[in-house]
Design an enzyme around this catalytic site. Structure first.
Site, PDB file in Angstrom:
ATOM      1  N   PRO A 178      -3.570 -93.945 -90.689  1.00 31.99           N
ATOM      2  CG  PRO A 178      -5.146 -93.605 -88.998  1.00 31.99           C
ATOM      3  CD  PRO A 178      -4.935 -94.145 -90.119  1.00 31.99           C
ATOM      4  CB  CYS A 179       1.461 -95.048 -89.515  1.00 29.03           C
ATOM      5  SG  CYS A 179       2.141 -93.712 -90.520  1.00 29.03           S
ATOM      6  CG  HIS A 180      -0.792 -89.395 -87.995  1.00 26.91           C
ATOM      7  ND1 HIS A 180      -1.211 -89.939 -89.028  1.00 26.91           N
ATOM      8  CD2 HIS A 180      -1.500 -88.782 -87.039  1.00 26.91           C
ATOM      9  CE1 HIS A 180      -2.550 -89.427 -88.950  1.00 26.91           C
ATOM     10  NE2 HIS A 180      -2.730 -88.734 -88.001  1.00 26.91           N
TER      11      HIS A 180
END
Length: 209
Positions: A178-180
């Site tokens: 989850p780089c978001h």
């Protein structure tokens, strides 16, 4: 009269000539299985429609290797497959069943029924400090965010804030890794490999749960 549970190969090709989509699927499945058995399939891939666009999923025997947005700016899914063929192996074949578990978990995530992914990952596309950053991202809980500076510190290089941004921008497994959830220190979303609208969609999905 001869009865068999599986159609003869000739029947498959007859179906193809007649435009039989079921016959096409059976033939493709047979080709995939033959390639796997003979060691000719190193990377399996499929596409998956989602609320943030059609995602390309690719996997090796080690695990999920790539999740990619269909970005026209970067050549779309065809460019991603070409890159995988160059960097990993040219033995690439569309094999949806090999990615059934990944597709199901991603669908559950977008339906709000999954907050963590339980998938084997192949992280060979992330190297050095970028790999260290990628390793930190699953620790950011569903519905939470961390700043680029906080992730840099957790990865062991507090001053490498810009490098964290680069690592997130080149994350080979967005959504699943989850780089978001990494945002600017002022709380604004910042850039995202899938585009600003996709990042906002993912963040809203998680905070609404």
């Amino acid at each position: 009269m001869k009865h068999t549970s599986e159609p003869e190969t000739g029947d498959l090709f007859a179906g193809l000539a007649a435009g039989d989509s079921a016959a096409q699927a059976r033939l493709h499945a047979r080709l995939v299985e033959d390639a796997r058995r003979e060691g000719l399939l190193d990377i399996a891939y499929r596409t998956l429609p989602t609320p943030v666009g059609t995602l390309l999923l690719a996997a090796t025997d080690e695990g999920l290797l790539r999740v990619a947005y269909d970005s026209a700016q970067h050549g779309g899914h065809a460019a991603v497959l070409g890159e995988l063929a160059e960097r990993v192996s040219p033995r690439v074949l569309e094999a949806p069943q090999r990615l059934a578990a990944a597709a199901r978990q991603i669908e559950e995530y977008f339906e709000g029924r999954r907050t963590r992914f339980d998938l084997a990952l192949d992280l060979r596309l992330a190297k050095g400090f970028r790999r260290a950053v990628i390793a930190q991202l699953p620790g950011i809980g569903y519905g939470f965010t961390r700043s680029y500076a906080e992730v840099a510190a957790a990865a062991g290089s507090p001053r490498a804030v810009r490098a964290v941004g680069t690592a997130c921008a080149t994350n080979p497994l967005p959504v699943v890794v989850p780089c978001h959830r990494v945002v600017r220190s002022d709380g604004s979303a910042g850039q995202y490999v899938g585009g600003a609208a996709a990042k906002q969609t993912l963040l809203r999905l998680e905070t609404a749960a």
